[in-house]
Enzyme design. Sequence first.
Site, short mmCIF file in Angstrom:
data_model
loop_
_atom_site.label_atom_id
_atom_site.label_comp_id
_atom_site.label_asym_id
_atom_site.label_seq_id
_atom_site.Cartn_x
_atom_site.Cartn_y
_atom_site.Cartn_z
N SER B 198 34.08 41.07 42.72
CA SER B 198 34.32 40.32 43.94
C SER B 198 33.93 41.07 45.21
O SER B 198 33.73 40.45 46.25
CB SER B 198 35.79 39.91 44.01
OG SER B 198 36.62 41.05 43.93
N HIS B 226 34.84 34.75 39.31
CA HIS B 226 33.77 34.56 40.29
C HIS B 226 32.46 34.16 39.61
O HIS B 226 31.38 34.45 40.13
CB HIS B 226 33.58 35.83 41.12
CG HIS B 226 34.63 36.02 42.17
ND1 HIS B 226 34.61 35.36 43.38
CD2 HIS B 226 35.75 36.79 42.19
CE1 HIS B 226 35.66 35.72 44.11
NE2 HIS B 226 36.37 36.59 43.41
N LYS B 257 38.68 28.51 42.15
CA LYS B 257 37.44 28.86 42.88
C LYS B 257 36.42 27.72 42.68
O LYS B 257 36.57 26.67 43.28
CB LYS B 257 36.94 30.23 42.43
CG LYS B 257 37.89 31.36 42.87
CD LYS B 257 37.37 32.74 42.52
CE LYS B 257 38.13 33.84 43.24
NZ LYS B 257 39.54 33.99 42.85
#
Lengths: 101, 423
Positions: B198, B226, B257
């Site tokens: 990240s 991610h 996300k």
Amino acid sequence: MAGSNVIEVTLPDAATPTREDIEQLEATFRAIVDLRFPDSRDWQKVEEALVIDGWTVRSQLMWVAEAHKGWESELATGRTKSEAFKQLQQLAKIDDVAGVP
Amino acid sequence: MADAVEVEQGCLARVRQHFRQELDGLRNAGLFKEERFIHAPQAADIEVEFPAGATPRQVINLCANNYLGLSSHPEVVAAAHAGLEARGYGMSSVRFICGTQDIHRELEQRLTAFLGTEDTLLFPSCMDANAGVFEALLGEQDVMIADRLVHASIVDGMRLSKAMQDTFKHSDMAHLEEKLQEHQDKRFRLIITDGVFSMDGDLARLDDIVALAERYGAMVFVDDSHATGFIGKTGRGTHEQKGVFGKIDIITTTLGKALGGASGGCVSGRAELVEMCRQRARPYLFSNSVPPVIVAGALKVLELISRTTERRDALEENTRCWRRLLTEAGFDIKAGESPIVPVMLYHAKLAQDVARDLFAEGIYVVGFFFPVVPKGQARIRTQLSAAHQKAHLDRAIEAFVKVGRKHDILNKSKKAITERYGL
């Protein structure tokens, strides 16, 4: 002056113990005294209760290594000093960087 | 009685005083976090009130994890509404008592198929998944060997496990191999990594990690928060991108996300490992699961991204375009392929000043500096979304160039920036 239950040991003139030396000597003697003349046998009751409860219990003398920084602290134990410090290093390093969400 | 009240008040005064000083310390160190109030659904264009009480202003959002632009997608919102109507608002129970609906299991099965694993277990968040998984699976005879830049939630989860903790230098396969050799006496070895990191946006070398795991008899854990939904040809994640689809023992990921951005997470992987998490993972056992409204929304998200790769393709194109624009403008960026694009400024105050000036220009980004990133590695993390249009990126680069000129950081090396601003 030492009391009747305090042992004084005279160090050689050439000996200049560091604070760490003194701490380790004290810890060593405390361990010997605790093994030979424990201040109580309460720990045995705890051990027995745990065994009855199904736990396998063991206790041993260990090295403890601590590190403090601000509000953070880490503590590791090891059978040898280097083992304790190795683990301490991992604990301190593992969140060296806080990271981002 | 009066004495007791005085003691209590004295104690409270000391507590208040202590924490006021701590909070002042955070402010003085520039580490105080302030929330910015958004007056609109999450999107590429948002209205932000900052500082608190200021008139909300329209800005381009370059700091959300809304990678696929699905946070406010009409079909997802409609599915969530339908889920709310069909299955209610809350469960008022943990999963194993009376908090599991048919749609929870359906979502787990859909995630299993999408991630190419054997089974999946939902958690209230990926933070919870990471907090619960290691303690549930590993004991004192085992070792966890983690990349040094793994996410904070993994660090917390590792600390809750009795297994030995060890680390390897970031993406350093020789160092990982050393550690695997060192720990051959352990019962289980678990290699732990993020899929996409990240902070830097770089991808884990999962192909090499899996090869090492096979050679030294280790399991592989990947937090793909991610990456899920957009990394890899069909968006399955880092394991797809690196050619090791089906070879990862444990994947954790988030619904917070790319997959709609609400909340929720999961542990997905080998059937026995997932089942053991179902039996033992404390965040699963002692907390309600994801509410029906989010489950319904997430099912729609999976349907949308399984139907077409249009959105991950658009994100890939936006990422390529943004990286090119920044590079051509003379910014120093971390190379990579993910939509996390850090603009390196190295100096903490410079990063804060640039972020503030960009906000004034209508671009919402955040500056990160130590201890969030290593010392001397301050940066602005920009994040792309499939919801960004070319016009957003054009406007953003215009603002970046204007602010970059003001601070004289364009076409400057790290050495030049640090000589001028320090580290």
